[in-house]
Design a protein around this motif. Structure first.
Motif, PDB file in Angstrom:
ATOM      1  N   ASP A 177      13.014   6.644  25.134  1.00  0.00           N
ATOM      2  CA  ASP A 177      12.324   5.239  25.751  1.00  0.00           C
ATOM      3  C   ASP A 177      13.723   4.378  25.814  1.00  0.00           C
ATOM      4  O   ASP A 177      14.298   3.909  24.876  1.00  0.00           O
ATOM      5  N   GLN A 178      13.638   3.860  26.976  1.00  0.00           N
ATOM      6  CA  GLN A 178      15.000   3.129  27.186  1.00  0.00           C
ATOM      7  C   GLN A 178      14.480   1.586  26.620  1.00  0.00           C
ATOM      8  O   GLN A 178      15.339   0.810  26.273  1.00  0.00           O
ATOM      9  N   VAL A 179      13.186   1.314  26.518  1.00  0.00           N
ATOM     10  CA  VAL A 179      12.884   0.275  25.612  1.00  0.00           C
ATOM     11  C   VAL A 179      12.831   0.455  24.128  1.00  0.00           C
ATOM     12  O   VAL A 179      12.059   1.068  23.628  1.00  0.00           O
ATOM     13  N   ALA A 180      13.999   0.122  23.561  1.00  0.00           N
ATOM     14  CA  ALA A 180      14.278   0.139  21.927  1.00  0.00           C
ATOM     15  C   ALA A 180      14.029  -0.900  21.366  1.00  0.00           C
ATOM     16  O   ALA A 180      14.398  -2.131  21.929  1.00  0.00           O
ATOM     17  N   LYS A 181      13.171  -0.784  20.347  1.00  0.00           N
ATOM     18  CA  LYS A 181      12.881  -2.176  19.672  1.00  0.00           C
ATOM     19  C   LYS A 181      13.535  -1.991  18.130  1.00  0.00           C
ATOM     20  O   LYS A 181      12.661  -1.160  17.330  1.00  0.00           O
ATOM     21  N   LEU A 182      14.503  -2.476  17.800  1.00  0.00           N
ATOM     22  CA  LEU A 182      15.192  -2.065  16.455  1.00  0.00           C
ATOM     23  C   LEU A 182      15.697  -3.238  15.604  1.00  0.00           C
ATOM     24  O   LEU A 182      15.929  -4.599  16.111  1.00  0.00           O
ATOM     25  N   TYR A 183      15.504  -3.249  14.448  1.00  0.00           N
ATOM     26  CA  TYR A 183      16.092  -4.260  13.485  1.00  0.00           C
ATOM     27  C   TYR A 183      16.520  -3.768  12.362  1.00  0.00           C
ATOM     28  O   TYR A 183      16.482  -2.837  12.052  1.00  0.00           O
ATOM     29  N   TYR A 184      17.519  -4.543  11.977  1.00  0.00           N
ATOM     30  CA  TYR A 184      18.352  -4.217  10.629  1.00  0.00           C
ATOM     31  C   TYR A 184      18.361  -5.340   9.575  1.00  0.00           C
ATOM     32  O   TYR A 184      18.038  -6.686   9.933  1.00  0.00           O
ATOM     33  N   MET A 185      18.873  -5.082   8.553  1.00  0.00           N
ATOM     34  CA  MET A 185      18.969  -6.019   7.272  1.00  0.00           C
ATOM     35  C   MET A 185      20.115  -5.566   6.542  1.00  0.00           C
ATOM     36  O   MET A 185      20.498  -4.402   6.321  1.00  0.00           O
ATOM     37  N   GLY A 186      21.073  -6.527   6.290  1.00  0.00           N
ATOM     38  CA  GLY A 186      22.198  -6.151   5.462  1.00  0.00           C
ATOM     39  C   GLY A 186      23.470  -6.967   5.130  1.00  0.00           C
ATOM     40  O   GLY A 186      23.452  -7.888   5.896  1.00  0.00           O
ATOM     41  N   PRO A 187      24.581  -6.611   4.551  1.00  0.00           N
ATOM     42  CA  PRO A 187      25.539  -7.353   4.239  1.00  0.00           C
ATOM     43  C   PRO A 187      26.516  -7.250   5.513  1.00  0.00           C
ATOM     44  O   PRO A 187      26.576  -6.169   6.048  1.00  0.00           O
ATOM     45  N   MET A 188      27.225  -8.388   5.832  1.00  0.00           N
ATOM     46  CA  MET A 188      28.075  -8.499   6.851  1.00  0.00           C
ATOM     47  C   MET A 188      29.421  -9.279   6.201  1.00  0.00           C
ATOM     48  O   MET A 188      29.479  -9.765   5.319  1.00  0.00           O
ATOM     49  N   PHE A 189      30.510  -9.053   6.861  1.00  0.00           N
ATOM     50  CA  PHE A 189      31.828  -9.419   6.095  1.00  0.00           C
ATOM     51  C   PHE A 189      32.689 -10.009   7.139  1.00  0.00           C
ATOM     52  O   PHE A 189      32.962  -9.698   8.135  1.00  0.00           O
ATOM     53  N   ARG A 190      32.954 -11.264   6.746  1.00  0.00           N
ATOM     54  CA  ARG A 190      33.893 -11.892   7.474  1.00  0.00           C
ATOM     55  C   ARG A 190      35.004 -12.848   6.425  1.00  0.00           C
ATOM     56  O   ARG A 190      34.415 -13.500   5.610  1.00  0.00           O
ATOM     57  N   TYR A 191      36.168 -13.065   6.778  1.00  0.00           N
ATOM     58  CA  TYR A 191      37.134 -13.708   6.019  1.00  0.00           C
ATOM     59  C   TYR A 191      37.035 -15.155   6.533  1.00  0.00           C
ATOM     60  O   TYR A 191      37.825 -15.500   7.456  1.00  0.00           O
ATOM     61  N   GLU A 192      36.241 -15.893   5.916  1.00  0.00           N
ATOM     62  CA  GLU A 192      36.085 -17.240   6.420  1.00  0.00           C
ATOM     63  C   GLU A 192      36.332 -18.146   4.895  1.00  0.00           C
ATOM     64  O   GLU A 192      36.273 -17.530   4.029  1.00  0.00           O
ATOM     65  N   ARG A 193      36.336 -19.455   5.228  1.00  0.00           N
ATOM     66  CA  ARG A 193      36.669 -20.162   4.063  1.00  0.00           C
ATOM     67  C   ARG A 193      35.260 -20.190   3.341  1.00  0.00           C
ATOM     68  O   ARG A 193      34.316 -20.832   4.016  1.00  0.00           O
ATOM     69  N   PRO A 194      35.174 -19.944   2.235  1.00  0.00           N
ATOM     70  CA  PRO A 194      33.892 -20.226   1.530  1.00  0.00           C
ATOM     71  C   PRO A 194      33.221 -21.430   1.471  1.00  0.00           C
ATOM     72  O   PRO A 194      34.078 -22.229   1.134  1.00  0.00           O
ATOM     73  N   GLN A 195      31.844 -21.640   1.835  1.00  0.00           N
ATOM     74  CA  GLN A 195      31.490 -23.047   1.754  1.00  0.00           C
ATOM     75  C   GLN A 195      29.691 -22.658   1.640  1.00  0.00           C
ATOM     76  O   GLN A 195      29.451 -21.545   1.623  1.00  0.00           O
ATOM     77  N   LYS A 196      29.114 -23.691   1.114  1.00  0.00           N
ATOM     78  CA  LYS A 196      27.569 -23.591   0.688  1.00  0.00           C
ATOM     79  C   LYS A 196      26.942 -22.812   2.148  1.00  0.00           C
ATOM     80  O   LYS A 196      27.179 -23.486   3.070  1.00  0.00           O
ATOM     81  N   GLY A 197      26.215 -21.688   1.506  1.00  0.00           N
ATOM     82  CA  GLY A 197      25.549 -21.244   2.501  1.00  0.00           C
ATOM     83  C   GLY A 197      26.216 -20.174   3.474  1.00  0.00           C
ATOM     84  O   GLY A 197      25.887 -19.395   4.347  1.00  0.00           O
TER      85      GLY A 197
END
Ligand SMILES: [Zn+2]
Ligand SMILES: [Zn+2]
Length: 418
Positions: free
Chosen positions: A99-119
């Motif tokens: 079906d070309q209409v796909a409805k998908l969701y995901y949840m989980g960790p992502m990773f970026r080397y940023e300066r850690p700050q609140k939130g």
């Protein structure tokens, strides 16, 4: 010296994790109502996937990715966002063939080397959704309405929805040129980042937080004045769908998003509750991404929300799980009975706590207070002699002596009389 965790990588501990579970469960439930299915994609992908989808000139790809060469000499990256992997998987497994209409969701960790700050952390968590195969603005409206529905279900009145259109490959180059012409005489007022991106990504100056950039771009031309007829119509129709279903929004022509793949509708859910005005969720349409990643020419639209930020918005709410019942027992025979009853109730889907160590009634009641159990069942020697115990509804402050029976107690705890 004990070994500590890595900076920017957090543990999510009991008492805090209930909020996370509540957010995740709400997402599963609400997204399910809109026909979305979960997809679970790996954390590690080929670096090339992100360079090609997110764009070489973006902050993420230039500075923030956790990339390394593995033992097989492959260049790999810990996913900095979810859309690229979902679309990679969608193409690889030919989900469009079903079906070309796909409805998908995901949840989980992502990773970026940023300066850690609140939130904002180096391991952060996203819940996102993607809808493919629909060009009609009804898809845009559906995704936006679902996202707003999700926040409403959490009982949050913030954040609020802002939308924009970034045009398409037909009309955006002209706008880009118009903006570059406008910025050329103001280059000296722009911050270093924006000056550096002037050639590759001039639009970013519009949503730059630096004062110089804000002033320099205050009367910049609006992207909405440069939309081609198709994009303009799409934007109007998206808004009509939103209005007809009572989804409130504001137009923000300065919202550009940091990713290259967006076309037409882009959006953010913003709040002022977490310090400076900031986005809790964001996304947009990506009508050429699927084809650029080697798939069929299908449009798509999606969003991702930062779970840490949603948790902060919920901070004032109480999400600690309360046990249904705390059983206090006096004397050894009552203790044995309490233990038997506890196991039986747990099998009947009732959450139960008791004191495992046979302490005084006073100390047991302190423990019941600490757990904030909804009910307390006190089994004393006298009552036990009659085959009874005292059930107290802690919220209502009423108590009664009832026969000890797991079914009976489970019924009263699950459906308390009003
Ligand atoms: Zn256009
Ligand atoms: Zn700037």
């Amino acid at each position: 010296m004990a070994i500590t965790g890595i900076k920017g990588f957090n543990d999510i501990l009991p008492n805090e994790v209930e909020k996370w579970q509540h957010i995740e469960n709400t997402a599963r439930r609400v997204f399910g109502l809109y026909g979305f299915s979960e997809i679970r994609i790996p954390i590690l992908e080929k670096t090339e996937l992100f360079a090609r989808s997110i764009g070489d000139a973006t902050d993420i790809v230039e500075k923030e990715m956790y990339s390394f060469t593995d033992k097989g000499d492959n260049r790999v990256t810990m996913r900095p966002e979810g859309t690229a992997g979902v679309i990679r998987s969608f193409i690889e497994h030919k989900l469009h063939a079903q079906d070309q209409v796909a409805k998908l969701y995901y949840m989980g960790p992502m990773f970026r080397y940023e300066r850690p700050q609140k939130g904002r952390y180096r391991q952060f968590h996203q819940i996102g959704a993607e809808l493919t195969g629909v060009t009609d603005p009804m898809a845009d409206a559906q995704v936006l309405t679902m996202l707003c529905h999700f926040f409403a279900e959490l009982g949050l009145t913030e954040p609020s929805l802002q939308i924009n259109s970034l045009g398409c490959p037909e009309c955006r180059p002209a706008y880009r040129q118009k903006l570059k012409d406008f910025l050329r005489s103001r280059l000296d007022s722009l911050c270093d980042d924006c000056r550096r991106r002037y050639e590759t990504n001039p639009l970013r100056a519009l949503d730059c937080k630096s004062t110089g950039c804000k002033e320099a771009t205050a009367d910049a031309p609006s992207v909405l004045d440069s939309l081609c007829a198709g994009c303009a119509e799409h934007f109007v129709k998206t808004q009509q769908y939103l209005k007809e279903t009572g989804t409130a929004y504001e137009i923000n022509p300065r919202m550009v998003r940091g990713l290259d793949y967006y076309t037409r509708t882009t959006f953010e859910l913003v709040t002022g509750l977490l310090g400076a005005q900031s986005a809790v969720a964001a996304g947009g349409r990506y009508d050429s991404l699927i084809e650029e990643l080697g798939g069929p020419a299908l449009p798509g639209i999606g969003f991702a929300m930062g779970v840490e930020r949603v948790v902060l918005l919920l901070a004032e709410q109480e999400f600690r799980k309360r046990p249904d019942i705390f059983i206090a027992a006096l004397g050894e025979p009552a203790r044995k009975e309490a233990y038997r009853l506890m196991c039986e109730l747990q099998r009947l889907d009732v959450s139960v706590e008791m004191d495992y160590e046979g302490k005084s009634l006073k100390s047991q009641m302190r423990r019941a207070d600490k757990f904030r159990s909804r009910f307390t069942l006190i089994i004393g020697e006298d009552e036990l002699g009659r085959g009874n115990a005292v059930l107290k509804n802690m919220d209502e402050g009423v108590q009664e002596e009832i026969p000890i029976g797991a079914q009976e107690i489970a019924g009263r705890v699950k459906y308390p009389a009003r």
